[in-house]
Design a protein around this motif. Structure first.
Motif, PDB file in Angstrom:
ATOM      1  N   UNK A 131      51.892  54.603  60.279  1.00 46.76           N
ATOM      2  CA  UNK A 131      52.168  53.487  59.361  1.00 46.76           C
ATOM      3  C   UNK A 131      51.899  52.133  60.020  1.00 46.76           C
ATOM      4  N   UNK A 132      51.808  52.127  61.347  1.00 49.77           N
ATOM      5  CA  UNK A 132      51.583  50.872  62.064  1.00 49.77           C
ATOM      6  C   UNK A 132      50.094  50.567  62.210  1.00 49.77           C
ATOM      7  N   UNK A 133      49.283  51.621  62.445  1.00 55.05           N
ATOM      8  CA  UNK A 133      47.857  51.449  62.713  1.00 55.05           C
ATOM      9  C   UNK A 133      47.031  52.426  61.882  1.00 55.05           C
ATOM     10  N   UNK A 134      45.780  52.052  61.633  1.00 58.60           N
ATOM     11  CA  UNK A 134      44.826  52.999  61.071  1.00 58.60           C
ATOM     12  C   UNK A 134      44.419  53.973  62.175  1.00 58.60           C
ATOM     13  N   UNK A 135      43.861  55.108  61.790  1.00 56.61           N
ATOM     14  CA  UNK A 135      43.469  56.117  62.779  1.00 56.61           C
ATOM     15  C   UNK A 135      42.478  55.521  63.776  1.00 56.61           C
ATOM     16  N   UNK A 136      42.762  55.730  65.042  1.00 57.08           N
ATOM     17  CA  UNK A 136      41.872  55.331  66.136  1.00 57.08           C
ATOM     18  C   UNK A 136      41.616  53.829  66.154  1.00 57.08           C
ATOM     19  N   UNK A 137      42.617  53.049  65.721  1.00 63.13           N
ATOM     20  CA  UNK A 137      42.456  51.602  65.654  1.00 63.13           C
ATOM     21  C   UNK A 137      43.672  50.928  66.266  1.00 63.13           C
ATOM     22  N   UNK A 138      43.489  49.739  66.819  1.00 64.94           N
ATOM     23  CA  UNK A 138      44.581  49.029  67.477  1.00 64.94           C
ATOM     24  C   UNK A 138      45.059  47.814  66.702  1.00 64.94           C
ATOM     25  N   UNK A 139      44.526  47.585  65.511  1.00 64.10           N
ATOM     26  CA  UNK A 139      44.954  46.449  64.689  1.00 64.10           C
ATOM     27  C   UNK A 139      46.121  46.863  63.799  1.00 64.10           C
ATOM     28  N   UNK A 140      47.177  46.064  63.798  1.00 65.31           N
ATOM     29  CA  UNK A 140      48.343  46.368  62.967  1.00 65.31           C
ATOM     30  C   UNK A 140      47.942  46.339  61.495  1.00 65.31           C
ATOM     31  N   UNK A 141      48.320  47.385  60.747  1.00 63.52           N
ATOM     32  CA  UNK A 141      47.992  47.425  59.322  1.00 63.52           C
ATOM     33  C   UNK A 141      48.816  46.382  58.557  1.00 63.52           C
ATOM     34  N   UNK A 142      48.189  45.764  57.578  1.00 67.24           N
ATOM     35  CA  UNK A 142      48.828  44.661  56.863  1.00 67.24           C
ATOM     36  C   UNK A 142      50.103  45.101  56.137  1.00 67.24           C
ATOM     37  N   UNK A 143      50.147  46.340  55.671  1.00 69.76           N
ATOM     38  CA  UNK A 143      51.354  46.791  54.970  1.00 69.76           C
ATOM     39  C   UNK A 143      52.560  46.903  55.902  1.00 69.76           C
ATOM     40  N   UNK A 144      52.315  46.856  57.220  1.00 69.80           N
ATOM     41  CA  UNK A 144      53.415  46.923  58.177  1.00 69.80           C
ATOM     42  C   UNK A 144      53.903  45.541  58.586  1.00 69.80           C
ATOM     43  N   UNK A 145      53.228  44.492  58.141  1.00 71.18           N
ATOM     44  CA  UNK A 145      53.629  43.134  58.512  1.00 71.18           C
ATOM     45  C   UNK A 145      55.088  42.829  58.148  1.00 71.18           C
ATOM     46  N   UNK A 146      55.553  43.172  56.924  1.00 68.65           N
ATOM     47  CA  UNK A 146      56.953  42.842  56.596  1.00 68.65           C
ATOM     48  C   UNK A 146      57.970  43.471  57.549  1.00 68.65           C
ATOM     49  N   UNK A 147      57.665  44.671  58.031  1.00 66.98           N
ATOM     50  CA  UNK A 147      58.581  45.316  58.980  1.00 66.98           C
ATOM     51  C   UNK A 147      58.611  44.538  60.287  1.00 66.98           C
ATOM     52  N   UNK A 148      57.434  44.201  60.802  1.00 66.12           N
ATOM     53  CA  UNK A 148      57.387  43.424  62.043  1.00 66.12           C
ATOM     54  C   UNK A 148      57.978  42.034  61.850  1.00 66.12           C
TER      55      UNK A 148
END
Length: 238
Positions: A131-148
C-alpha cells in the motif's frame, strides 16, 4: 509305606522347582535378568513438539524488527537534538510521553493497514509495502499520502524522539538489489516526513534488505508482509 512317602516327597519337590522357574525366570536363588530398557524419547520429543515450536516461531517473527541503526547512532542523534534545543526526557516522563504518543498513533492509524508495536520505550510503525509503494518502485504511492500526513502530524506534536526509517524487502532478487531498494524506499518516506514538518535532524534512514523477515518468504502472502517500511520512534533521553 516308605516307597509311597518317597514318591510323594519327590512329586512335591518337582512341583516347587517348576513354580520357581516360572515365576522368577530361573531357579530360586539365581539372579533375575535385568528389566528391559524402555526406549528413550528423541530430542524433539523430549522438548517442545513441532507444533508448539512453530507457534512460538510464528509469534516471534510477527513482531516488528524495531531499531536497526544501533545505539551509537541513536545516541549521537539524541545529543544533536538536545544541542538544537529539543528537550530531553527523563525518568517516568519517558514512559508517560510514549504512552500518549502511542495512543495518538493507534487512533490515527486505525484502519490504514499500518501496525503499531510498542517495545519498551520505543514505538514502531510497520507500513506494508503493497500500500506504500508500487511493485518494484521506491516512490510513495499518492493514496498513502494521507496516512503519512497523519504520521508527520503526530511526530511534530511529539517532537522529543529520534525517528528511524528502515526499509525491508522480501528475498526475491539479488541481495544487492534488495539492499538498494530498501534504502531508496526508506529515503522516500523520510523525505516525505521532512517535507511535512519533521525536523531533518531527527531522521535516520537505514536499508535492511531482506535480512529481517516477519513472515515466511515461501508464500506470496508472507513476501507481501516482508516488503515494508518501519518507522521506530526513540525518546530523547537526558
Amino acid at each position: 509305606m516308605n516307597i509311597q512317602r518317597n514318591l510323594v516327597t519327590a512329586a512335591v519337590l518337582s512341583t516347587l522347582l517348576a513354580a520357581c522357574a516360572t515365576q522368577g525366570g530361573g531357579y530360586y536363588g539365581s539372579t533375575p535378568p535385568p528389566p528391559q530398557q524402555q526406549p528413550q524419547p528423541e530430542p524433539e520429543q523430549a522438548g517442545m513438539s513441532k507444533t508448539k515450536k512453530g507457534a512460538w516461531i510464528g509469534a516471534a517473527v510477527g513482531v516488528a524488527a524495531g531499531l536497526l541503526s544501533g545505539g551509537d547512532a541513536t545516541e549521537r542523534r539524541q545529543r544533536a537534538l538536545v544541542g538544537a534545543g529539543v528537550g530531553a526526557l527523563a525518568g517516568g516522563a519517558i514512559g508517560n510521553y510514549q504512552d500518549r504518543q502511542e495512543r495518538a498513533l493507534r487512533e490515527r492509524m486505525a484502519g490504514t493497514g499500518v501496525g503499531v508495536v510498542r517495545q519498551g520505550d520505543n514505538i514502531t510503525l510497520s507500513m506494508p509495502g503493497n500500500v506504500t509503494f508500487a511493485f518494484n518502485d521506491a516512490s510513495v504511492q499518492s493514496q498513502f499520502y494521507p496516512v503519512l500526513d497523519d504520521v508527520a502530524r503526530t511526530l511534530t506534536e511529539y517532537n522529543q524522539t529520534v525517528v528511524e526509517v528502515a526499509g525491508h524487502t522480501d528475498n526475491l532478487g539479488s541481495d544487492a538489489y534488495n539492499q538498494d531498494l530498501s534504502v531508496r524506499r526508506a529515503n522516500s518516506v523520510a523525505a516525505y516526513l521532512a517535507s511535512h514538518g519533521v525536523m531533518q535532524q531527527r531522521l535516520i534512514t537505514v536499508g535492511a534488505g531482506e535480512l529481517h523477515p516477519i513472515a515466511s518468504n515461501a508464500t506470496d502472502e508472507g513476501r507481501a508482509q516482508n516488503r515494508r517500511v518501519e518507522i521506530t520512534l526513540v525518546p530523547v533521553k537526558g
